[in-house]
Design a protein around this motif. Structure first.
Motif, PDB file in Angstrom:
ATOM      1  N   ASN D 188      14.583  -7.763  22.540  1.00  0.00           N
ATOM      2  CA  ASN D 188      15.377  -8.707  21.776  1.00  0.00           C
ATOM      3  C   ASN D 188      15.585  -8.231  20.353  1.00  0.00           C
ATOM      4  O   ASN D 188      16.678  -8.312  19.812  1.00  0.00           O
ATOM      5  CB  ASN D 188      14.700 -10.085  21.763  1.00  0.00           C
ATOM      6  CG  ASN D 188      14.898 -10.801  23.062  1.00  0.00           C
ATOM      7  OD1 ASN D 188      15.806 -10.476  23.825  1.00  0.00           O
ATOM      8  ND2 ASN D 188      14.048 -11.758  23.350  1.00  0.00           N
ATOM      9  N   GLU D 189      14.507  -7.731  19.765  1.00  0.00           N
ATOM     10  CA  GLU D 189      14.638  -7.283  18.379  1.00  0.00           C
ATOM     11  C   GLU D 189      15.504  -6.040  18.288  1.00  0.00           C
ATOM     12  O   GLU D 189      16.282  -5.872  17.359  1.00  0.00           O
ATOM     13  CB  GLU D 189      13.256  -6.989  17.790  1.00  0.00           C
ATOM     14  CG  GLU D 189      12.507  -8.257  17.447  1.00  0.00           C
ATOM     15  CD  GLU D 189      11.093  -7.976  16.986  1.00  0.00           C
ATOM     16  OE1 GLU D 189      10.708  -6.795  16.947  1.00  0.00           O
ATOM     17  OE2 GLU D 189      10.387  -8.941  16.681  1.00  0.00           O
ATOM     18  N   LEU D 190      15.344  -5.179  19.263  1.00  0.00           N
ATOM     19  CA  LEU D 190      16.070  -3.918  19.209  1.00  0.00           C
ATOM     20  C   LEU D 190      17.547  -4.112  19.524  1.00  0.00           C
ATOM     21  O   LEU D 190      18.409  -3.509  18.896  1.00  0.00           O
ATOM     22  CB  LEU D 190      15.447  -2.936  20.210  1.00  0.00           C
ATOM     23  CG  LEU D 190      16.013  -1.523  20.263  1.00  0.00           C
ATOM     24  CD1 LEU D 190      15.906  -0.879  18.907  1.00  0.00           C
ATOM     25  CD2 LEU D 190      15.260  -0.699  21.273  1.00  0.00           C
ATOM     26  N   LEU D 191      17.826  -4.977  20.501  1.00  0.00           N
ATOM     27  CA  LEU D 191      19.210  -5.024  20.980  1.00  0.00           C
ATOM     28  C   LEU D 191      19.807  -6.428  20.939  1.00  0.00           C
ATOM     29  O   LEU D 191      20.839  -6.635  20.312  1.00  0.00           O
ATOM     30  CB  LEU D 191      19.264  -4.461  22.406  1.00  0.00           C
ATOM     31  CG  LEU D 191      20.654  -4.240  22.954  1.00  0.00           C
ATOM     32  CD1 LEU D 191      21.316  -3.075  22.248  1.00  0.00           C
ATOM     33  CD2 LEU D 191      20.611  -3.959  24.432  1.00  0.00           C
ATOM     34  N   SER D 192      19.146  -7.388  21.576  1.00  0.00           N
ATOM     35  CA  SER D 192      19.798  -8.669  21.824  1.00  0.00           C
ATOM     36  C   SER D 192      20.293  -9.338  20.547  1.00  0.00           C
ATOM     37  O   SER D 192      21.378  -9.886  20.505  1.00  0.00           O
ATOM     38  CB  SER D 192      18.837  -9.624  22.519  1.00  0.00           C
ATOM     39  OG  SER D 192      18.241  -9.000  23.595  1.00  0.00           O
ATOM     40  N   TYR D 193      19.468  -9.285  19.517  1.00  0.00           N
ATOM     41  CA  TYR D 193      19.857  -9.972  18.286  1.00  0.00           C
ATOM     42  C   TYR D 193      20.375  -9.013  17.233  1.00  0.00           C
ATOM     43  O   TYR D 193      20.448  -9.352  16.062  1.00  0.00           O
ATOM     44  CB  TYR D 193      18.683 -10.799  17.764  1.00  0.00           C
ATOM     45  CG  TYR D 193      18.347 -11.943  18.685  1.00  0.00           C
ATOM     46  CD1 TYR D 193      19.233 -13.001  18.827  1.00  0.00           C
ATOM     47  CD2 TYR D 193      17.188 -11.946  19.441  1.00  0.00           C
ATOM     48  CE1 TYR D 193      18.961 -14.032  19.697  1.00  0.00           C
ATOM     49  CE2 TYR D 193      16.905 -12.979  20.315  1.00  0.00           C
ATOM     50  CZ  TYR D 193      17.801 -14.017  20.440  1.00  0.00           C
ATOM     51  OH  TYR D 193      17.544 -15.036  21.304  1.00  0.00           O
TER      52      TYR D 193
END
Lengths: 162, 372, 157, 372
Positions: D188-193
């Protein structure tokens, strides 16, 4: 205008978070998970479906495996020997065709007769080399009655089996 | 280099104009060969580094088969590319198709010339060095479009169009942000700019720390520079998941390698500009004031310069393996709505700063307060 | 809603066009007259309390022994949470049926597939082409009397 | 290619294109970067599975279902086994049911990991793909312990599962479940957000609930449109009605409900829920039979069933007609991706080429299942 800067802040902060994660991996060699394959080989677990092996001496020639095989990879030819027992003279497994589904192993009524070896490296230069021959060859027949139990089923399977 | 030629020629009789000419050409060829050799070596190792960095970041090892730690991987790659079939599409515009990779490569190679690698090592100390760099790097877009058009492939054409749109747009924030730095030393010569950044413990006189505006300019420049060299998140001209391989879709073998090497050459060049203009070039931090033999100083300076450049290149690679790619219109939006206005206001701010405080940076002001 | 009740509603509305209710299939199926299928489907989708929002599956079946072909519609309502099977039977030699593409746009591809593999022609379909097989393929492989080709272009099969 | 309207250009995207997830061919009509129409051509991977089914016996077809959605073989096995069991009226022992749920949900996680990873690489970020693969390896190892295969498992059979899980499987699975949530956070930190990622996906290719119904879209793609529909809840099979899990639905967090970002995010949420289900199942696992008594030759009574199961990509349905012999009379496979792909011509109108890639990736299609 506030939205403009908020957007900018959001972009920069999320990009920095992402960069933080990747640099953690980038500078820490312990995170590497690659296995150096030809040097380091993994030991397949119990029950691994590798190359098929037949203990031909205890094979009863029942052809259950050849009948269940969905892709027609097993060719089996049996002859009755002098004790009127069925013996497999020809037992070829085409490893190029085999899809390692395990149906034949389960169909085999004899314990430890047909089973998967833990072998997974068996590339060859020609398709013929991929066929493993297990047959007994010549068996002194009682009468010259041979049966070819090649099943009809799964003829089309050839194309699908990759 | 001009000095070198002059020094050699001054010892010779002025009556031999032909020999003088020949010697001048010889020196030029030799120095060009040196630069070519160094840049090729660098490009080879840069491809290795790229793959190694990608491996590290992606929790794997990266190349480790050829040579110790896979260091000779680039040789293997190069040999492979040389042996590849050289395919020219039947419907390609042969002339454009063949010439484009050479132009791209020549241009990226030519940009190595005005760089100042140390106090005395530089190929040509142009008094318009920065201008020359900006000008020559624009030619890339033309060469890319030539290759893209010449390929006669729709995906290539997409890539070429995108590349031109992108490179032309991003020239503007690049120039504007460079200006914010250049107005302080008030020179376009690489050497003068670096010489200006001496002292101040070696780092506080760097232009990036000169005033808040140059700090912003540095970041604007760096972002725009990543776009200028077509790297993720701005790699839309060769976005392989969208347009296959962009402008070099149809290129194979050595022609492809030229494009590939030019990309790494460009990376070096933009990083070198950033290092020169903002990070003090070959100025050695902290120990710059200690007396030492000239040869040691020169070696250290070259080392420091390359370290700075490679750090910036590492950051580029790090960004590449982290971020997703922007869309074409978003890329333009970033340029025209964010970077260009910021760079413009930044330039105004920097100009006002210079107008009010002349060339005194934040460090000078603080130092003056304390020494008083 | 129970399938039986749906059958009741349908036969009330369409009368003789609804032929039969078969309970032993899963989900229970209603056999519909061929020429009424589009109307029935539209009613099933838009009718009060029926709300068959989606066509889950459309399959063609070759019933060779009976000399017929069937098209089977598996319908499902995500609003009412009930489901039903609708069946039409066609003449095997000249299988024609109305398209339901206008009712559920998703039927487009299913109908093309049925046409491709069984040769069922959907009248009124906007783009009835082969979908899975090459456009120059001969025959419809899922028919029970399909003869395997020996060659395709330059390849031996 | 001739085109009456000179303004448009027709480009073939695929069958060999990096982002078409296999061999999908899209005939794209574009006006510059903007698409005016897309025509999908499928069938390059047609293996006539439905015809094969008519020529093999019921148990023999089970390995072929592995090759439908090869990223979720367990789920395909499960759906097929349930179909035949329905026809034969076989009651599956409780332990086998729990094992099936464990396998299906682990496979759901591994399938979504690939969906997440390949989508990220479509978007130009490569690192998440490798991270997804890394976690998937863990699950593959689990499956290998359980059934001996890493991709085409053929583990869930008619009547139960092919063999009981060996010792150590439960511990290893728990280990994975403890390790996994931290990784989801990392994704999530790397991509989703990530701002760029959100910008690429938010408000792109919005599927309204009505469109979703019309085209028969199911699975995460349907739920992303805000419809709380999950067969595991609505028509509980196996032991799903005893388990406590949420059904994530799209809320339009970053834009409109049902946009590409919502569809992507459904998969991340579902991985969390699947992990939760597996944890509960491990607690429920009690000794017992792993398979029901099934005769070697299966001869179901004449009849027909349509059974569906919630696959990672949507509802996989098997329409099976038996004529009382040992071979199916007709087996129609209702592949979720087939329906999901059919909406592409509608979605890809007026978007850009880069968005088309995002649409294909967010629908998470898989071609072997479409072409069968």
């Amino acid at each position: 205008m506030a939205g403009y800067f908020k957007k900018m802040y959001h972009s920069i902060s999320t990009v920095l978070t992402g960069l933080g994660i990747t640099i953690k991996y980038g500078i820490n060699p312990k995170t590497e998970v690659t296995q150096q394959y030809p040097e380091v080989k993994r030991e397949p677990p119990e029950g691994f479906r590798g190359k098929l092996f037949v203990d031909i001496n205890i094979c009863t020639g029942c052809t259950a495996c050849a009948r269940i095989c969905p892709v027609d990879a097993i060719t089996l030819k049996t002859v009755r020997d002098e004790n009127k027992k069925l013996r497999p003279v020809l037992f070829d497994i085409d490893n190029a065709r085999c899809i390692y589904c395990g149906l034949c192993v389960e169909a085999c009524p004899v314990d430890n007769c047909l089973y998967f070896e833990k072998k997974y490296e068996f590339s060859a230069y020609s398709k013929e080399d991929l066929i493993s021959h297990f047959g007994l060859g010549e068996v002194k027949p009682a009468e010259s009655k041979t049966e070819d139990k090649k099943t009809e089923a799964g003829k089309e399977g050839k194309e699908a089996a990759q | 280099m001009t000095e070198l030629i002059n020094r050699i020629l001054s010892g010779m009789s002025p009556t031999m104009p032909l020999t003088r000419l020949l010697i001048t050409i010889l020196i030029m060829v030799v120095s060009a060969a040196i630069v070519l050799a160094v840049s090729l070596l660098y490009e080879g190792f840069a491809t290795y580094a790229e793959r190694k960095v990608a491996g590290d970041i992606q929790a794997r090892i990266g190349p480790n088969r050829v040579g110790p730690y896979g260091l000779l991987q680039f040789v293997a790659d190069g040999v492979k590319l040389l042996l590849k079939e050289d395919i020219i599409p039947f419907y390609a515009d042969r002339w454009l198709f063949i010439i484009a990779p050479y132009i791209v490569f020549t241009v990226s190679f030519a940009a190595f010339v005005p760089l100042s690698y140390s106090d005395h090592v530089s190929i040509a100390n142009l008094n318009v060095g920065v201008l020359y760099m900006i000008a020559i790097s624009s030619v890339v877009s033309m060469a890319i479009l030539m290759g893209a058009w010449g390929s006669n492939n729709k995906w290539s054409l997409f890539g070429g169009m995108r590349a031109v749109a992108q490179i032309v747009s991003y020239e503007i924030p690049i120039v504007l942000s460079l200006l914010a730095a250049i107005i302080i030393p008030a020179s376009l010569s690489m050497r003068d700019i670096i010489a200006y950044q001496s002292g101040g413990l070696g780092i506080f006189r760097w232009l990036v720390f000169n005033n808040p505006f140059t700090l912003i300019a540095f970041f604007v420049y760096f972002i725009a520079a990543i776009a200028e060299v077509n790297r993720t998140p701005f790699d839309i001209p060769e976005a392989e998941s969208e347009i296959v391989a962009g402008y070099h879709t149809e290129y194979t073998g050595m022609r492809f390698a030229f494009f590939f090497m030019a990309e790494y050459g460009d990376m070096f060049v933009v990083s070198a500009i950033a290092a020169t203009l903002f990070l003090g070039g070959w100025q050695i931090p902290f120990i710059g004031g200690i007396p030492m033999p000239v040869w040691l100083r020169e070696v250290l300076q070259v080392g420091v310069f390359f370290t700075k450049v490679f750090l910036l290149i590492y950051v580029m690679m790090w960004i590449r393996w982290t971020l997703p790619r922007l869309r074409v219109d978003q890329l333009m939006e970033l340029c025209w709505k964010y970077l260009t206005p910021i760079a413009l206001f930044n330039l105004i701010g920097a100009s006002v700063w210079v107008l009010l405080l002349h060339d005194r940076g934040v460090y000078d002001i603080i130092a003056r307060v304390f020494t008083r | 809603m129970e399938p039986k009740k749906i059958y009741g509603i349908l036969s009330e509305k369409f009368g003789g066009k609804i032929k039969q209710f078969v309970e032993n299939t899963l989900p229970p199926s209603v056999l519909v007259e061929t020429d009424a299928i589009a109307d029935v489907c539209r009613f099933l989708k838009e009718g009060d309390g029926l709300d068959f929002t989606s066509l889950m599956c459309l399959s063609g079946v070759d019933l060779k022994e009976q000399g017929r072909m069937a098209v089977v519609y598996h319908l499902h309502s995500m609003k009412q949470k009930h489901k039903i099977t609708i069946k039409v039977e066609l003449d095997r030699n000249n299988p024609h049926v109305q398209t339901v593409e206008q009712v559920w746009p998703g039927a487009n591809w299913y109908e093309r597939e049925a046409y491709d593999l069984l040769g069922i022609v959907f009248d009124g379909h906007s783009d009835l082409r082969r979908i899975l097989l090459p456009e120059d393929w001969e025959g419809h492989p899922l028919r029970k009397d399909y003869v395997y080709p020996k060659r395709y272009h330059t390849w031996d099969v | 290619m001739t085109n009456a309207d000179e303004k448009f250009m027709q480009v073939n995207m695929g069958p060999q294109h990096p982002s078409t997830h296999g061999v999908l061919r899209l005939l794209v009509t574009t006006d510059g970067e903007v698409l005016s129409g897309v025509k999908p051509y499928i069938g390059y991977l047609h293996r006539a599975l439905e015809k094969i089914a008519e020529r093999v016996t019921y148990p023999q077809f089970s390995p072929f279902t592995d090759r439908l959605d090869y990223l979720a073989s367990m789920n395909c096995n499960l759906a097929y086994a349930m179909t035949v069991e329905k026809l034969l009226n076989i009651e599956v022992p409780r332990r086998a049911q729990i094992l099936r749920v464990i396998m299906a949900e682990l496979n759901r996680i591994s399938s979504h990991l690939i969906a997440f990873g390949s989508f990220s690489s479509d978007m130009g970020a490569f690192t998440p793909f490798l991270f997804g693969i890394r976690e998937r390896e863990f699950i593959n190892d689990l499956f290998e312990i359980a059934c001996g295969a890493r991709l085409t498992y053929n583990y869930i059979r008619i009547g139960g599962v092919s063999k009981d899980i060996p010792g150590g499987f439960i511990e290893k699975t728990r280990e994975f479940l403890d390790y996994f949530p931290a990784k989801i956070k990392e994704y999530n930190e790397l991509l989703s957000y990530n701002a760029i990622f959100i910008k690429r996906l938010a408000n792109i290719a919005v599927i309204s609930p009505d469109d979703a119904f019309d085209y028969g879209i199911t699975g995460p793609n349907l739920r992303a449109s805000g419809i709380k529909w999950d067969l595991r809840r609505e028509e509980p099979y196996l032991i799903y009605n005893e388990l406590d899990f949420d059904i994530p639905v799209g809320k339009g967090e970053m834009g409109k409900t049902g946009d590409a970002w919502d569809r992507y995010m459904m998969r991340i949420y579902e991985m969390e829920q699947s992990a939760k289900i597996v944890r509960q199942c491990l607690d429920l696992l009690a000794p017992g039979d792993y398979t029901a008594k099934v005769s070697k030759v299966l001869k179901p009574p004449a009849g027909e069933v349509y059974v569906r199961a919630e696959n990672p990509r949507g509802e996989l349905g098997f329409y099976l007609i038996s004529d009382g012999s040992t071979k199916p009379y007709r087996l129609k496979i209702r592949a979720p991706s087939f329906a999901n792909l059919s909406i592409i011509p509608k979605l890809a109108r007026g978007v850009m080429i880069a968005d088309l890639v995002a649409i294909i990736g967010s629908l998470d299609i898989i071609l072997p299942e479409i072409d069968r």
